[in-house]
Enzyme design. Structure first.
Site, PDB file in Angstrom:
ATOM      1  N   TRP A 189       0.874  -1.177   0.000  1.00 41.28           N
ATOM      2  CA  TRP A 189       0.000   0.000   0.000  1.00 41.28           C
ATOM      3  C   TRP A 189       0.909   1.224   0.000  1.00 41.28           C
ATOM      4  O   TRP A 189       1.883   1.278   0.752  1.00 41.28           O
ATOM      5  CB  TRP A 189      -0.915   0.067   1.234  1.00 41.28           C
ATOM      6  CG  TRP A 189      -1.664   1.364   1.218  1.00 41.28           C
ATOM      7  CD1 TRP A 189      -2.723   1.679   0.425  1.00 41.28           C
ATOM      8  CD2 TRP A 189      -1.340   2.550   1.952  1.00 41.28           C
ATOM      9  NE1 TRP A 189      -3.090   2.998   0.628  1.00 41.28           N
ATOM     10  CE2 TRP A 189      -2.256   3.546   1.555  1.00 41.28           C
ATOM     11  CE3 TRP A 189      -0.363   2.883   2.903  1.00 41.28           C
ATOM     12  CZ2 TRP A 189      -2.245   4.858   2.089  1.00 41.28           C
ATOM     13  CZ3 TRP A 189      -0.335   4.173   3.427  1.00 41.28           C
ATOM     14  CH2 TRP A 189      -1.277   5.143   3.023  1.00 41.28           C
ATOM     15  N   GLU A 230      -2.874  -3.153  -2.638  1.00 41.82           N
ATOM     16  CA  GLU A 230      -4.043  -2.571  -1.957  1.00 41.82           C
ATOM     17  C   GLU A 230      -4.439  -1.214  -2.525  1.00 41.82           C
ATOM     18  O   GLU A 230      -3.657  -0.268  -2.522  1.00 41.82           O
ATOM     19  CB  GLU A 230      -3.729  -2.410  -0.460  1.00 41.82           C
ATOM     20  CG  GLU A 230      -4.889  -1.831   0.341  1.00 41.82           C
ATOM     21  CD  GLU A 230      -4.560  -1.667   1.828  1.00 41.82           C
ATOM     22  OE1 GLU A 230      -3.394  -1.891   2.226  1.00 41.82           O
ATOM     23  OE2 GLU A 230      -5.483  -1.307   2.587  1.00 41.82           O
ATOM     24  N   LYS A 232      -6.983   2.245  -2.894  1.00 40.64           N
ATOM     25  CA  LYS A 232      -7.617   3.194  -1.971  1.00 40.64           C
ATOM     26  C   LYS A 232      -8.314   4.288  -2.768  1.00 40.64           C
ATOM     27  O   LYS A 232      -7.930   4.591  -3.895  1.00 40.64           O
ATOM     28  CB  LYS A 232      -6.544   3.791  -1.049  1.00 40.64           C
ATOM     29  CG  LYS A 232      -7.101   4.654   0.072  1.00 40.64           C
ATOM     30  CD  LYS A 232      -6.051   4.821   1.172  1.00 40.64           C
ATOM     31  CE  LYS A 232      -6.534   5.809   2.218  1.00 40.64           C
ATOM     32  NZ  LYS A 232      -5.732   5.757   3.442  1.00 40.64           N
ATOM     33  N   ASP A 263      -9.617  -3.402   1.235  1.00 39.53           N
ATOM     34  CA  ASP A 263      -9.774  -2.802   2.563  1.00 39.53           C
ATOM     35  C   ASP A 263     -11.144  -2.146   2.542  1.00 39.53           C
ATOM     36  O   ASP A 263     -11.393  -1.251   1.718  1.00 39.53           O
ATOM     37  CB  ASP A 263      -8.643  -1.784   2.777  1.00 39.53           C
ATOM     38  CG  ASP A 263      -8.709  -1.093   4.128  1.00 39.53           C
ATOM     39  OD1 ASP A 263      -9.812  -0.693   4.542  1.00 39.53           O
ATOM     40  OD2 ASP A 263      -7.656  -0.921   4.769  1.00 39.53           O
ATOM     41  N   HIS A 266     -11.794   1.578   2.052  1.00 37.30           N
ATOM     42  CA  HIS A 266     -11.205   2.275   0.911  1.00 37.30           C
ATOM     43  C   HIS A 266     -12.133   2.469  -0.281  1.00 37.30           C
ATOM     44  O   HIS A 266     -11.682   2.519  -1.421  1.00 37.30           O
ATOM     45  CB  HIS A 266      -9.945   1.528   0.454  1.00 37.30           C
ATOM     46  CG  HIS A 266      -8.815   1.642   1.427  1.00 37.30           C
ATOM     47  ND1 HIS A 266      -7.538   1.227   1.158  1.00 37.30           N
ATOM     48  CD2 HIS A 266      -8.768   2.150   2.681  1.00 37.30           C
ATOM     49  CE1 HIS A 266      -6.756   1.456   2.201  1.00 37.30           C
ATOM     50  NE2 HIS A 266      -7.493   2.011   3.140  1.00 37.30           N
ATOM     51  N   HIS A 290      -8.502  -6.436   4.184  1.00 38.07           N
ATOM     52  CA  HIS A 290      -8.152  -5.611   5.329  1.00 38.07           C
ATOM     53  C   HIS A 290      -9.477  -5.242   5.957  1.00 38.07           C
ATOM     54  O   HIS A 290     -10.190  -4.378   5.457  1.00 38.07           O
ATOM     55  CB  HIS A 290      -7.400  -4.352   4.887  1.00 38.07           C
ATOM     56  CG  HIS A 290      -5.918  -4.527   4.874  1.00 38.07           C
ATOM     57  ND1 HIS A 290      -5.043  -3.483   4.733  1.00 38.07           N
ATOM     58  CD2 HIS A 290      -5.168  -5.649   5.021  1.00 38.07           C
ATOM     59  CE1 HIS A 290      -3.805  -3.953   4.776  1.00 38.07           C
ATOM     60  NE2 HIS A 290      -3.854  -5.260   4.942  1.00 38.07           N
ATOM     61  N   ASP A 298     -12.295   6.674   5.995  1.00 38.66           N
ATOM     62  CA  ASP A 298     -11.378   5.564   6.296  1.00 38.66           C
ATOM     63  C   ASP A 298     -10.784   5.747   7.690  1.00 38.66           C
ATOM     64  O   ASP A 298      -9.591   5.934   7.848  1.00 38.66           O
ATOM     65  CB  ASP A 298     -10.275   5.568   5.220  1.00 38.66           C
ATOM     66  CG  ASP A 298      -9.307   4.408   5.368  1.00 38.66           C
ATOM     67  OD1 ASP A 298      -9.736   3.356   5.849  1.00 38.66           O
ATOM     68  OD2 ASP A 298      -8.131   4.576   4.997  1.00 38.66           O
ATOM     69  N   ASP A 300     -10.663   3.702  10.302  1.00 32.47           N
ATOM     70  CA  ASP A 300     -10.020   2.545  10.922  1.00 32.47           C
ATOM     71  C   ASP A 300     -10.407   2.324  12.374  1.00 32.47           C
ATOM     72  O   ASP A 300      -9.558   2.085  13.233  1.00 32.47           O
ATOM     73  CB  ASP A 300      -8.496   2.618  10.749  1.00 32.47           C
ATOM     74  CG  ASP A 300      -8.089   2.378   9.300  1.00 32.47           C
ATOM     75  OD1 ASP A 300      -8.333   1.273   8.810  1.00 32.47           O
ATOM     76  OD2 ASP A 300      -7.560   3.303   8.661  1.00 32.47           O
ATOM     77  N   ASP A 330      -7.215  -4.407   9.811  1.00 33.29           N
ATOM     78  CA  ASP A 330      -6.522  -3.130   9.647  1.00 33.29           C
ATOM     79  C   ASP A 330      -7.297  -2.025  10.354  1.00 33.29           C
ATOM     80  O   ASP A 330      -8.019  -1.263   9.719  1.00 33.29           O
ATOM     81  CB  ASP A 330      -6.340  -2.802   8.152  1.00 33.29           C
ATOM     82  CG  ASP A 330      -5.450  -1.576   7.955  1.00 33.29           C
ATOM     83  OD1 ASP A 330      -4.844  -1.117   8.937  1.00 33.29           O
ATOM     84  OD2 ASP A 330      -5.371  -1.081   6.816  1.00 33.29           O
TER      85      ASP A 330
HETATM   86  C1  RNT Z   1      -3.892   2.689   4.584  1.00 29.86           C
HETATM   87  C2  RNT Z   1      -3.997   1.233   4.304  1.00 29.86           C
HETATM   88  C3  RNT Z   1      -2.877   0.388   4.842  1.00 29.86           C
HETATM   89  C4  RNT Z   1      -2.432   0.752   6.230  1.00 29.86           C
HETATM   90  C5  RNT Z   1      -1.457  -0.225   6.853  1.00 29.86           C
HETATM   91  C6  RNT Z   1      -0.843   0.317   8.086  1.00 29.86           C
HETATM   92  O1  RNT Z   1      -5.008   3.379   4.250  1.00 29.86           O
HETATM   93  O2  RNT Z   1      -5.211   0.753   4.767  1.00 29.86           O
HETATM   94  O3  RNT Z   1      -3.227  -0.955   4.764  1.00 29.86           O
HETATM   95  O4  RNT Z   1      -3.504   0.922   7.097  1.00 29.86           O
HETATM   96  O5  RNT Z   1      -0.537  -0.615   5.929  1.00 29.86           O
HETATM   97 ZN    ZN Z   2      -5.496  -1.395   4.678  1.00 31.38          ZN
END
Ligand code: RNT
Ligand code: ZN
Length: 422
Positions: A189, A230, A232, A263, A266, A290, A298, A300, A330
C-alpha cells in the site's frame, strides 16, 4: 465468572434449534478452524514502529487518534500484547508485520537496507508460537515519502529508493514463509496521491506500473510468498487523486496474477466491499482482506459485528472461497485499551464467519433458483433470531478462552498488571 453449565445447556438447546433448519452446529465449529485471521501488529503501538527511537508518523493519510495509556514501547511489548490478545481468541491466528517493526538493535537502518536478519527474532518468535507471519512494505512515515509520492514519484532517486525497499520486503516475506512453512502474504500500500486536482494522472500511474513491474520481476515460490496490492479511494492530503486506485490495482492484479487487497474502508461509503468478493475472485487467484470499520471515512475504527462485516463473511462462505481469502485486520484505535481493541475486533470478524457458517445455504439457493424470493427473505430474517450467541460461547469454552464478558475482566487485569506500568 460465566457459569459453564449455563453455556453447555444453552448450546444443547441451540444445537437442536439449528438442526431443525438443517444446520450442524458441531460442523460449523470445526469449520471455524479453517480460518486464521492475521493480527496487524500496528494496533499495539499506533503504527509507530521501531525504526528510530523518536519515530513518529509523518502523514501519508494514516491518522491515529487518541492517547490511551499502555501503548507498546518496544518489540517485546508488542509481542507480549499480541500473545495476550491471542490467548483471548479462539482458534489460531497469524501476525501481520510492517517493515518498520524490524529488530534493528538500536541502529538506524534505512528502508533500502533492511534484510531478513532484521526479522529473524520475529520469525523465531512465530516458530515458538507455531504461527504464520505476513508482511508489509512501509512506504510512509519517511522523509522520502513527504512529497506525497513514492513508487509513482517523478523523482527517479525517490522512486528507486522505494522500489528497492519493496523488493527487500518481498525477500523478507519469502524468508518468513520459507522458515515458517506457510506462505507469507506481502501487501503493498502506498500513500501516493494529490491534494488538489492534478493534470498528469496518467504519468504517475504509468510510473507506478513500471515500479511494480520492476518489483515483481523477482519471482519467489508461492509456498513462500503471496503478493497483494491494496487500492484506496482517497486519503487525508490526497483528496483529489489516489494513484493506486481500485481500477488501477484490480487491473494490475488480474493481469499479473496477484492478490487484490480489499480494505473495506477504501471505497465510497455506499459501496459494499462484500459484494466485490465474488467479482474479483473470477479473475484473481486469491484476495487479501483488510477488515476495518470506516466511520464516515477511512477512520479505521475497531471492527464490530455490523452488516458490512457480515456481508463480507457471508460472501466468503457463499462463494465457497475459504481457501482463497486471506483475512487480515486493519484498524488502529489509540483511544481505548489496545488489547481490548484487538480482541473485540478479531472476535467480531470471527463471529461474522460463524454466523455465515450457520446458514442453510442449500435451502436458500434453492429458494432463489426457483424464484421463491419471499421464502428466501423470510428464512434470512428467521436466521437473525436464532441463538448464534450460544454456539459462539460454547465454541470459546471448547477452545479454552474467556467466554463472553469474562474477556473484559481479563483485559482489565492485563491493564492493571502490565499496561498501567508502562
Ligand atoms: C492505509 C492502508 C494500509 C495501512 C497499513 C498500516 O489506508 O489501509 O493498509 O492501514 O498498511
Ligand atoms: Zn489497509
Amino acid at each position: 465468572m460465566i457459569n459453564k453449565e449455563t453455556i453447555i445447556q444453552s448450546y444443547e438447546l441451540a444445537k437442536k434449534q439449528y438442526a431443525e433448519i438443517g444446520i450442524d452446529t458441531d460442523k460449523a465449529m470445526t469449520d471455524m478452524k479453517k480460518f486464521q485471521i492475521s493480527l496487524h501488529c500496528w494496533q499495539a503501538d499506533d503504527i509507530g514502529g521501531f525504526e528510530r527511537p523518536d519515530s513518529e508518523l509523518s502523514g501519508g493519510g494514516i491518522q491515529v487518534t487518541g492517547n490511551y495509556p499502555g501503548k507498546a514501547r518496544n518489540i517485546n511489548e508488542v509481542k507480549q500484547d499480541l500473545e495476550k490478545a491471542m490467548s483471548l481468541l479462539p482458534g489460531k491466528q497469524r501476525v501481520n508485520l510492517h517493515a518498520i517493526y524490524g529488530d534493528f538493535d538500536g541502529i538506524f537502518i534505512d528502508r533500502d537496507k533492511i534484510e531478513p536478519k532484521h526479522f529473524q527474532s520475529w520469525i523465531d518468535w512465530a516458530k515458538q508460537h507455531k504461527i504464520g507471519l505476513d508482511f508489509n512494505a512501509t512506504c510512509f512515515s519517511h522523509p522520502k515519502a513527504e512529497s506525497g509520492f513514492t513508487l509513482s514519484s517523478k523523482d527517479e532517486n525517490v522512486r528507486q529508493f522505494w522500489v528497492e525497499h519493496v523488493k527487500r520486503c518481498r525477500n523478507i516475506a519469502a524468508e518468513m514463509g520459507k522458515q515458517l512453512g506457510t506462505a507469507s502474504v506481502h501487501n503493498i500500500w502506498i500513500p501516493d496521491g494529490s491534494k488538489d486536482i492534478p493534470v498528469d494522472r496518467f504519468g504517475h500511474r504509468k510510473l507506478l506500473k513500471k515500479s511494480l513491474d520492476e518489483i515483481f520481476a523477482v519471482e519467489y515460490p508461492t509456498e513462500y510468498l503471496k503478493d497483494a496490492v491494496e487500492s484506496k479511494l482517497f486519503g487525508i492530503g490526497a483528496e483529489s487523486m489516489t494513484v493506486g486506485s481500485h481500477d488501477f490495482y484490480l487491473s494490475y492484479a488480474a493481469k499479473n496474477n496477484k492478490l487484490i487487497c480489499i480494505d473495506n474502508g477504501h471505497f465510497h461509503p455506499t459501496e459494499q466491499a462484500g459484494d466485490k468478493i465474488s467479482s474479483v475472485l473470477q479473475f484473481v487467484p486469491e484476495i487479501l482482506l483488510h477488515v476495518t470499520r470506516p466511520v464516515r471515512w477511512d477512520s479505521d475504527h475497531v471492527v464490530n459485528l455490523n452488516d458490512e462485516i457480515q456481508l463480507i463473511a457471508h460472501e466468503i462462505i457463499r462463494s465457497d472461497a475459504i481457501n482463497r481469502v486471506n483475512i487480515g485486520l486493519d484498524f488502529f484505535d489509540a483511544s481505548i485499551n489496545r488489547i481490548g481493541a484487538y480482541v473485540t475486533g478479531t472476535r467480531a470478524m470471527q463471529q461474522a464467519l460463524m454466523i455465515a457458517l450457520l446458514e442453510p445455504l442449500d435451502q436458500l439457493k434453492e429458494y432463489e433458483a426457483k424464484g421463491q424470493n419471499f421464502e428466501r427473505m423470510a428464512l434470512l430474517e428467521i436466521l437473525k433470531a436464532k441463538p448464534f450467541g450460544a454456539v459462539w460461547d460454547y465454541y470459546c469454552l471448547n477452545e479454552d478462552v474467556a467466554v463472553s464478558q469474562d474477556y473484559i475482566t481479563e483485559v482489565q487485569q492485563y491493564e492493571t498488571n502490565e499496561l498501567s506500568k508502562r
